[in-house]
Design a protein around this motif. Structure first.
Motif, PDB file in Angstrom:
ATOM      1  N   MET A 275     -96.247 -58.449  48.600  1.00  0.00           N
ATOM      2  CA  MET A 275     -97.093 -57.615  49.378  1.00  0.00           C
ATOM      3  C   MET A 275     -96.521 -56.778  50.552  1.00  0.00           C
ATOM      4  N   LYS A 276     -96.683 -55.322  50.792  1.00  0.00           N
ATOM      5  CA  LYS A 276     -95.913 -54.630  51.741  1.00  0.00           C
ATOM      6  C   LYS A 276     -96.841 -54.417  52.762  1.00  0.00           C
ATOM      7  N   TYR A 277     -96.439 -54.403  53.985  1.00  0.00           N
ATOM      8  CA  TYR A 277     -97.105 -54.129  55.245  1.00  0.00           C
ATOM      9  C   TYR A 277     -96.714 -52.854  56.042  1.00  0.00           C
ATOM     10  N   ALA A 278     -97.537 -52.263  57.004  1.00  0.00           N
ATOM     11  CA  ALA A 278     -96.999 -51.148  57.762  1.00  0.00           C
ATOM     12  C   ALA A 278     -96.931 -51.770  59.233  1.00  0.00           C
ATOM     13  N   LYS A 279     -95.550 -51.463  59.601  1.00  0.00           N
ATOM     14  CA  LYS A 279     -95.426 -51.800  60.931  1.00  0.00           C
ATOM     15  C   LYS A 279     -94.611 -50.828  61.932  1.00  0.00           C
ATOM     16  N   ILE A 280     -95.104 -50.678  63.240  1.00  0.00           N
ATOM     17  CA  ILE A 280     -94.791 -49.682  64.158  1.00  0.00           C
ATOM     18  C   ILE A 280     -93.373 -49.939  64.408  1.00  0.00           C
ATOM     19  N   GLN A 281     -92.505 -49.050  64.330  1.00  0.00           N
ATOM     20  CA  GLN A 281     -91.032 -49.151  64.387  1.00  0.00           C
ATOM     21  C   GLN A 281     -90.878 -48.311  65.955  1.00  0.00           C
ATOM     22  N   GLY A 282     -91.669 -47.581  66.380  1.00  0.00           N
ATOM     23  CA  GLY A 282     -91.154 -46.663  67.427  1.00  0.00           C
ATOM     24  C   GLY A 282     -92.369 -45.942  67.988  1.00  0.00           C
ATOM     25  N   THR A 283     -92.447 -45.852  69.168  1.00  0.00           N
ATOM     26  CA  THR A 283     -93.387 -45.136  69.978  1.00  0.00           C
ATOM     27  C   THR A 283     -92.646 -43.974  70.838  1.00  0.00           C
ATOM     28  N   GLY A 284     -93.718 -42.998  71.042  1.00  0.00           N
ATOM     29  CA  GLY A 284     -93.304 -41.864  72.020  1.00  0.00           C
ATOM     30  C   GLY A 284     -94.507 -41.301  72.451  1.00  0.00           C
TER      31      GLY A 284
ATOM     32  N   VAL B 221    -105.423 -44.463  57.684  1.00  0.00           N
ATOM     33  CA  VAL B 221    -104.847 -43.948  56.472  1.00  0.00           C
ATOM     34  C   VAL B 221    -103.186 -44.091  56.315  1.00  0.00           C
ATOM     35  N   GLY B 222    -102.519 -44.097  57.306  1.00  0.00           N
ATOM     36  CA  GLY B 222    -101.239 -44.320  57.048  1.00  0.00           C
ATOM     37  C   GLY B 222    -100.923 -45.513  56.700  1.00  0.00           C
ATOM     38  N   ASN B 223    -101.616 -46.408  57.056  1.00  0.00           N
ATOM     39  CA  ASN B 223    -101.480 -48.015  56.675  1.00  0.00           C
ATOM     40  C   ASN B 223    -101.745 -48.398  55.278  1.00  0.00           C
ATOM     41  N   GLY B 224    -102.843 -47.474  54.864  1.00  0.00           N
ATOM     42  CA  GLY B 224    -103.193 -47.620  53.427  1.00  0.00           C
ATOM     43  C   GLY B 224    -102.165 -47.067  52.476  1.00  0.00           C
TER      44      GLY B 224
ATOM     45  N   SER C  42    -100.120 -49.402  49.753  1.00  0.00           N
ATOM     46  CA  SER C  42    -100.220 -49.102  48.663  1.00  0.00           C
ATOM     47  C   SER C  42     -98.824 -48.587  47.898  1.00  0.00           C
ATOM     48  N   GLY C  43     -97.775 -48.253  48.852  1.00  0.00           N
ATOM     49  CA  GLY C  43     -96.433 -47.882  48.100  1.00  0.00           C
ATOM     50  C   GLY C  43     -96.418 -46.335  48.087  1.00  0.00           C
ATOM     51  N   GLN C  44     -97.307 -45.775  48.526  1.00  0.00           N
ATOM     52  CA  GLN C  44     -97.221 -44.213  48.324  1.00  0.00           C
ATOM     53  C   GLN C  44     -96.391 -43.715  49.405  1.00  0.00           C
ATOM     54  N   SER C  45     -95.908 -44.180  50.650  1.00  0.00           N
ATOM     55  CA  SER C  45     -95.177 -43.741  51.718  1.00  0.00           C
ATOM     56  C   SER C  45     -94.376 -45.011  52.362  1.00  0.00           C
ATOM     57  N   LYS C  46     -93.296 -44.656  52.901  1.00  0.00           N
ATOM     58  CA  LYS C  46     -92.446 -45.553  53.469  1.00  0.00           C
ATOM     59  C   LYS C  46     -92.479 -45.473  54.920  1.00  0.00           C
ATOM     60  N   ASN C  47     -92.252 -44.005  55.366  1.00  0.00           N
ATOM     61  CA  ASN C  47     -92.156 -43.852  56.933  1.00  0.00           C
ATOM     62  C   ASN C  47     -92.645 -42.552  57.059  1.00  0.00           C
ATOM     63  N   LEU C  48     -93.904 -42.975  57.753  1.00  0.00           N
ATOM     64  CA  LEU C  48     -94.873 -42.021  58.316  1.00  0.00           C
ATOM     65  C   LEU C  48     -94.893 -41.738  59.972  1.00  0.00           C
TER      66      LEU C  48
END
Ligand code: UT7
Length: 325
Positions: free
Chosen positions: A1-10, A122-125, A129-135
């Motif tokens: 299972m892959k998750y989306a994580k916030i790696q940086g903010t600005g 949308v980005g999380n989805g 789903s593996g369509q994107s890595k870094n958004l």
């Protein structure tokens, strides 16, 4: 299972301040009325010659820097806005060019003040789903250009700014839940009549002030409180958490009375809610990511903390998300 994580903010806000006292000089209002009815003391306004893409660009550079990620590693940009540089091309495409990334997916998303919340969903989805890595997920607005400074019921509320997060694929959560909703039955309560296919720009539409935001504030207020409450509760439940587990609530910064009402309904102590609307007013899609970035930089939101965000806006649209930083 892959998750989306916030790696940086600005985030980025223009230097130019429009205070309640400044507004007293141009419309029939008072610092006392604005402060007690909204909690807002000032907002930021871009200089002539600066656009939504300029603020967004700065917020994105800061978020990438915070994430320690070069723009070349991005595979998509999703930008929530109601005040793009143009209706087309998208402001996200302007960012794609200026950031110097590859020919990656880039698009604007229109969901009123919930634009960032929708973009995050949308980005999380796409990442899960593996369509994107870094958004890059962005909310950016120059609302001063669609504000009627002869309408005291709206122009005192809104300001300019931008916020962004780098969302990246991770084996650990990350985004734990995300809820989105809409109800178009009462779209006339908050909209801009001109500029689309119904009322294109003509001399008459300009004379009618159609290219400015219109809002029935009193009715919008009631729907906002209810929607923010229900989506926040739903996001907490979907994440299998209890309200007590939330370390920080970062709500859409529209009105202090709305935030307070939602906070009380969620039975949350004041110190768990991040508020910065006194400084920026309502920056629509930019409001949640600016507040999140400030909370992170001020140490109010730390790695491992569980964050609740919620937004509400034109459409109506609303939604909430829970994520672990
Ligand atoms: O982000 C998208 C979602 N947007 C929102 O969530 C905004 C939701 N709405 C609100 O935040 C509030 O409804 C407002 C701040 C816009 C207005 O506050 P309110 O307490 O609902 O005021 P009201 O519209 O009921 O107006 C009360 C009175 C009116 O006078 P009368 O009819 O009672 O004599 C207005 O004409 O306040 C008057 N008023 C003002 N007076 C001084 C309206 N705007 C102003 C003003 N200064 N700027």
């Amino acid at each position: 299972m892959k998750y989306a994580k916030i790696q940086g903010t600005g985030s980025c806000a223009p230097d130019n301040v429009l205070s309640n006292e400044d507004l007293e000089k141009i419309i029939d209002t008072s610092d006392e009325w604005i402060t007690t009815r909204t909690g807002i003391k000032q907002r930021r306004i871009v200089d002539k010659g600066k656009y939504t893409s300029d603020l967004a660009m700065e917020a994105c550079i800061r978020a990438l820097d915070d994430a320690n990620m070069p723009a070349s590693e991005l595979d998509g940009i999703i930008l929530g806005t109601i005040s793009p540089d143009f209706i087309f091309p998208s402001t996200a495409c302007i960012l794609q060019s200026q950031l110097g990334c590859g020919n990656i997916m880039a698009f604007d998303l229109l969901a009123g003040c919930s634009g960032f919340q929708y973009a995050l969903h949308v980005g999380n989805g796409m990442i899960c789903s593996g369509q994107s890595k870094n958004l890059l997920i962005v909310g950016a607005e120059v609302l001063s250009r669609i504000m009627d400074y002869e309408d005291r019921s709206t122009c005192i509320l809104f300001g300019d700014g931008a916020g962004a997060v780098v969302l990246t694929q991770s084996d650990e959560p990350g985004v734990m839940s995300s809820i989105l909703n809409s109800d178009g039955d009462n779209w006339e309560m908050l909209y801009m009549p001109g500029g689309g296919s119904r009322i294109p720009a003509t001399e008459e539409s300009v004379k009618n002030r159609d290219h400015y935001l219109k809002m029935n504030g009193r009715d919008v207020f009631k729907v906002a409180v209810k929607s923010l409450e229900t989506s926040s509760v739903a996001a907490v439940e979907k994440a299998n958490l209890k309200p007590d587990d939330i370390d920080l609530f970062v709500p859409h910064q529209a009105n202090l009375r709305i935030i307070d009402a939602v906070r009380k309904r969620l039975d949350m102590p004041e110190e768990k809610v991040y508020i910065n609307l006194d400084k920026y007013g309502n920056t629509s899609s930019a409001s949640v990511p600016i507040a999140l970035d400030e909370a992170v930089k001020a140490g109010r939101a730390k790695e491992g903390d569980i964050i609740l965000t919620a937004a509400f806006g034109a459409g109506f649209t609303w939604g909430a998300s829970i994520f672990k930083l």
